[in-house]
Design a protein around this motif. Sequence first.
Motif, PDB file in Angstrom:
ATOM      1  N   PRO A   1      -6.175  -7.047  -8.185  1.00  0.00           N
ATOM      2  CA  PRO A   1      -7.463  -6.739  -7.553  1.00  0.00           C
ATOM      3  C   PRO A   1      -8.599  -7.672  -7.944  1.00  0.00           C
ATOM      4  O   PRO A   1      -9.483  -7.944  -7.141  1.00  0.00           O
ATOM      5  CB  PRO A   1      -7.744  -5.298  -7.996  1.00  0.00           C
ATOM      6  CG  PRO A   1      -6.924  -5.113  -9.226  1.00  0.00           C
ATOM      7  CD  PRO A   1      -5.721  -5.962  -9.076  1.00  0.00           C
TER       8      PRO A   1
ATOM      9  N   GLN B   1       1.196 -14.840   0.123  1.00  0.00           N
ATOM     10  CA  GLN B   1       0.050 -14.596  -0.746  1.00  0.00           C
ATOM     11  C   GLN B   1      -1.247 -14.796   0.029  1.00  0.00           C
ATOM     12  O   GLN B   1      -1.404 -15.753   0.782  1.00  0.00           O
ATOM     13  CB  GLN B   1       0.074 -15.512  -1.970  1.00  0.00           C
ATOM     14  CG  GLN B   1      -1.088 -15.257  -2.934  1.00  0.00           C
ATOM     15  CD  GLN B   1      -0.796 -15.774  -4.325  1.00  0.00           C
ATOM     16  OE1 GLN B   1       0.342 -15.776  -4.761  1.00  0.00           O
ATOM     17  NE2 GLN B   1      -1.839 -16.181  -5.026  1.00  0.00           N
TER      18      GLN B   1
ATOM     19  N   THR C   1       3.513  -4.547  -1.174  1.00  0.00           N
ATOM     20  CA  THR C   1       2.450  -5.502  -1.459  1.00  0.00           C
ATOM     21  C   THR C   1       2.079  -5.425  -2.936  1.00  0.00           C
ATOM     22  O   THR C   1       1.837  -4.344  -3.470  1.00  0.00           O
ATOM     23  CB  THR C   1       1.204  -5.220  -0.601  1.00  0.00           C
ATOM     24  OG1 THR C   1       1.551  -5.365   0.777  1.00  0.00           O
ATOM     25  CG2 THR C   1       0.080  -6.195  -0.934  1.00  0.00           C
TER      26      THR C   1
ATOM     27  N   SER D   1      -9.671 -10.596  -5.373  1.00  0.00           N
ATOM     28  CA  SER D   1      -8.522  -9.820  -4.924  1.00  0.00           C
ATOM     29  C   SER D   1      -7.458 -10.733  -4.333  1.00  0.00           C
ATOM     30  O   SER D   1      -7.717 -11.478  -3.395  1.00  0.00           O
ATOM     31  CB  SER D   1      -8.952  -8.781  -3.873  1.00  0.00           C
ATOM     32  OG  SER D   1      -7.846  -8.007  -3.475  1.00  0.00           O
TER      33      SER D   1
ATOM     34  N   THR E   1       2.769 -10.033  -0.192  1.00  0.00           N
ATOM     35  CA  THR E   1       3.523  -9.032   0.568  1.00  0.00           C
ATOM     36  C   THR E   1       4.921  -9.529   0.868  1.00  0.00           C
ATOM     37  O   THR E   1       5.111 -10.687   1.233  1.00  0.00           O
ATOM     38  CB  THR E   1       2.796  -8.698   1.884  1.00  0.00           C
ATOM     39  OG1 THR E   1       1.485  -8.206   1.590  1.00  0.00           O
ATOM     40  CG2 THR E   1       3.557  -7.638   2.674  1.00  0.00           C
TER      41      THR E   1
ATOM     42  N   GLU F   1       1.834  -1.645  -3.950  1.00  0.00           N
ATOM     43  CA  GLU F   1       1.484  -0.691  -2.907  1.00  0.00           C
ATOM     44  C   GLU F   1       2.615  -0.658  -1.874  1.00  0.00           C
ATOM     45  O   GLU F   1       3.119  -1.701  -1.457  1.00  0.00           O
ATOM     46  CB  GLU F   1       0.180  -1.091  -2.219  1.00  0.00           C
ATOM     47  CG  GLU F   1      -1.020  -1.117  -3.168  1.00  0.00           C
ATOM     48  CD  GLU F   1      -2.285  -1.600  -2.470  1.00  0.00           C
ATOM     49  OE1 GLU F   1      -2.182  -2.022  -1.293  1.00  0.00           O
ATOM     50  OE2 GLU F   1      -3.355  -1.563  -3.102  1.00  0.00           O
TER      51      GLU F   1
ATOM     52  N   VAL G   1      -0.632  -6.411  -5.679  1.00  0.00           N
ATOM     53  CA  VAL G   1      -2.066  -6.663  -5.637  1.00  0.00           C
ATOM     54  C   VAL G   1      -2.599  -6.928  -7.039  1.00  0.00           C
ATOM     55  O   VAL G   1      -2.380  -6.146  -7.964  1.00  0.00           O
ATOM     56  CB  VAL G   1      -2.817  -5.476  -5.000  1.00  0.00           C
ATOM     57  CG1 VAL G   1      -4.314  -5.750  -4.984  1.00  0.00           C
ATOM     58  CG2 VAL G   1      -2.310  -5.215  -3.590  1.00  0.00           C
TER      59      VAL G   1
ATOM     60  N   SER H   1      -3.249 -10.795  -3.125  1.00  0.00           N
ATOM     61  CA  SER H   1      -2.105  -9.948  -2.809  1.00  0.00           C
ATOM     62  C   SER H   1      -0.935 -10.801  -2.348  1.00  0.00           C
ATOM     63  O   SER H   1      -1.107 -11.916  -1.857  1.00  0.00           O
ATOM     64  CB  SER H   1      -2.464  -8.927  -1.721  1.00  0.00           C
ATOM     65  OG  SER H   1      -2.751  -9.584  -0.495  1.00  0.00           O
TER      66      SER H   1
ATOM     67  N   PRO I   1      -0.697  -6.362 -12.220  1.00  0.00           N
ATOM     68  CA  PRO I   1      -0.812  -6.092 -10.780  1.00  0.00           C
ATOM     69  C   PRO I   1      -0.285  -4.708 -10.419  1.00  0.00           C
ATOM     70  O   PRO I   1       0.465  -4.083 -11.181  1.00  0.00           O
ATOM     71  CB  PRO I   1       0.036  -7.199 -10.149  1.00  0.00           C
ATOM     72  CG  PRO I   1       0.996  -7.592 -11.210  1.00  0.00           C
ATOM     73  CD  PRO I   1       0.283  -7.427 -12.525  1.00  0.00           C
TER      74      PRO I   1
END
Length: 373
Positions: free
Chosen positions: A126, A147, A122, A153, A157, A108, A124, A155, A105
């Motif tokens: 993808p 999640q 975050t 994709s 956070t 970001e 990710v 993610s 992963p």
Amino acid sequence: MAAAVQTENVTVFEGGTAQISCRLQNYDGSIVVIQNPRRQTLFFNGTRALKDERFQMTLFTTRLVSVTLRNVSVSDEGGYFCLLYTDATHHQVAMLSVLVPTDTPAVEVKQEAVEGGESELTCVSPRSKPAATLKWMRNGKEISGTQNGKTFSVSSTIRFPVERKDNGAALSCEAFHPTLDVPKRVRHYRLEVYFAPTVKIVPPTGILREGDSLSLTCSVTGNPLPLNIQWSKINDTLPERAEITGLTFQISRLSQSHNGTYLCQAKNEYGLAADHYTLLHYINHLPTCHPNLHHPNAVVETHSPVPYAVIGGVLALLVFTIICVLIVTIWCSVRQKGSYLTHEASGLDEHGEVQEAFLNGNDASQGKKEYLL
């Protein structure tokens, strides 16, 4: 009674090769058709009908018809139809499932971490199918995140308040997936927290004396670390003999003219900080136990061959001696004059003439020493 056509479901990794097979019962040479999930005919009795070179007819017998699909993608997923046209139409569907393993992963930064604010990161993944499970870790402990996403994709956070002590904290995002040949894929991340600088001047140890050299070091922290450090003297210019090397400020051969407060300043885009150092110069020589000498700043002391305190003491003693001598002299003079005075009062005799008092008795034969009162 067995079905005229039998198929098996197929699962393959993305980019791999899938083999779709149709088993035939009591095949009598009837027409066999293979169709893709969009019901487009791929093969008609072994003859290519769709121009997609990834599909190849690898086997066509009275018992088994087999088609291979190379470089499988997620868009190829779905049901493949095997149709046998006899007196009645027989068909079966082979389900093709495509798995997408998760990669390591990525992290970001959604919001820059500034002291007193909040950090938002975050993680990710993808592409993954089925959806990868993401987990945030900090110093070996899980941090709850939100999640999003079920396929492809995905993610997660996290948001949390930050302080300068969090700068450099070790975070990691872990991705779990059933297709992995290892338990998980991990992305490590080092948290960077931005904060205003702090400045502290490190003073010299001990007591400085006239003629010594002064050396001050400016200790600076901050993120980003300030590149420009400024030294100045409050309400004055820096001495001519002042030298600045990096974070160090030096003055050689201290004198009274160097008295004052020196300032070290540092600045970055998040703030400005400063610290000061006051240099005091005492003309009088003070004993080292004097409480003023325990000031956190240095004290410059001048030295003389004869301490001023001793000179002051001698002068005071001399003045006191002179005053005492004057007092004794005046007192003795008064005492001496009083010794000539007689207690016999002078007056007029019966003839009205002045009566004389003889200090040495009434006998005039003792001489003519006489003093008129």
